[in-house]
Design an enzyme around this catalytic site. Sequence first.
Site, short mmCIF file in Angstrom:
data_model
loop_
_atom_site.label_atom_id
_atom_site.label_comp_id
_atom_site.label_asym_id
_atom_site.label_seq_id
_atom_site.Cartn_x
_atom_site.Cartn_y
_atom_site.Cartn_z
N ASN A 209 67.95 44.66 76.33
CA ASN A 209 68.93 43.62 76.63
C ASN A 209 68.74 43.13 78.06
O ASN A 209 67.92 43.67 78.79
CB ASN A 209 70.36 44.12 76.37
CG ASN A 209 70.70 45.31 77.25
OD1 ASN A 209 70.79 45.19 78.46
ND2 ASN A 209 70.85 46.49 76.63
N ARG A 210 69.51 42.13 78.43
CA ARG A 210 69.26 41.45 79.70
C ARG A 210 69.96 42.08 80.90
O ARG A 210 69.99 41.50 81.97
CB ARG A 210 69.72 39.99 79.60
CG ARG A 210 68.90 39.16 78.66
CD ARG A 210 69.40 37.73 78.71
NE ARG A 210 68.81 36.95 77.65
CZ ARG A 210 67.60 36.42 77.71
NH1 ARG A 210 66.86 36.59 78.80
NH2 ARG A 210 67.14 35.72 76.70
#
Length: 400
Positions: A209-210
């Site tokens: 994920n970011r």
Amino acid sequence: MGKPKIVLGVSGGIAAYKACELLRRLTESGHDVRVVPTASALHFIGAATWSALSGKPVSTEVWDDVHEVPHVRIGQNADLVVVAPATADILAKAAHGLADDLLTNTLLTARCPVVFAPAMHTEMWEHPATQENVATLRRRGAVVIEPAVGRLTGVDTGKGRLPEPAEIFEVCRRVLARGASEADLAGRHVVVSAGGTREPLDPVRFLGNRSSGKQGYALARTAAARGARVTLIAANTGLPDPAGVDVIQVGTAVQLREAVLKAAADADAVVMAAAVADFRPARYAQGKIKKKDGQEPEAIALVRNPDILAEISADRARPGQVVVGFAAETDDVLANGRAKLERKGCDLLVVNEVGERKTFGSEENEAVVLGADGSETPVPYGPKEALAGTVWDLVVRRLA
Ligand SMILES: Cc1cc2nc3c(=O)[nH]c(=O)nc-3n(C[C@H](O)[C@H](O)[C@H](O)COP(=O)(O)O)c2cc1C
């Protein structure tokens, strides 16, 4: 108002050269810095360097410029004293009130916040004498940064390394802004998770994920500056270790769970800022998954990861332990946040809306902190450390 006055004490450790970088950062950010080295420190970096970099006279003894009574005035006029590196010797002298040179006199006359950044061999740091001196200094309100782990003088490695100058600078900036009297987390152990987990598919690919980890690091730094012992569990962040923080690196959600449960056993508060993957691939391919001619790729089957926030909330390792979660939402932010808070059973939930400039990777954030008691604390758009400050304010209130 004039520039804040900082005394940079430098004692005789091999890391004295790193204090040049700290001095540069302090002066360039608008502080009036006077360097007070010990005589031993001058064996490592000469007076000419300190004088040229600070633009001020440098002496180690109380016998220079006696008409100006420097042994009293320098400490009295300071807004902050930071000793970096702090030797075992200077910690002992400060703990026992010795005053046999200009730096030790300054430490006795200063009434402002004092930060020590110790650096020494692991044996010296771990010796009960040093540990008792550190405890004494902390009890009196000084901020003593935990040394980092890494390469020491010569071939040795271990705990005792001076944290990076940029990190010591951050601690100084925070202590100056809040004052050491605001060490409202002193004596507390807090655990912070940061970053985003990566769930491997094969040796080269993962589901991730970011999350950059910046919010978790801001929480860890802020807690350390407020006097807490901090364990930071970092998932894939690539960020430099914050000064005075014990950092444990993890990769996957399962590893993060294990590290959090272990660290939480004696923690007063646990703040779960990491973005933990809800699912992981059901199967890990030992070899790289290959394209097959004329065939569509296989669907990736997923299984649920453990819900760490719900688990530590339901099964508190200590009575009164405060548990804080984070939720990134894209729509119906408050309603979804309130539902998540109830589902997870934590004390506080920091809800932020995922948007263009906000949350992932950015330096800024905007959030609402929901309390299990029904409270709602909005935090306007601003630096991630401002949000961190509000979170700790709310935690401190619940710990009290
Ligand atoms: C090469 C060398 C490196 C040293 N590094 C350290 C160190 O990193 N930390 C420390 O506590 N003492 C270190 N010492 C020992 C101190 O210099 C010594 O205890 C001295 O008395 C400290 O004086 P001061 O605290 O007044 O600066 C070192 C000594 C030498 C010769």
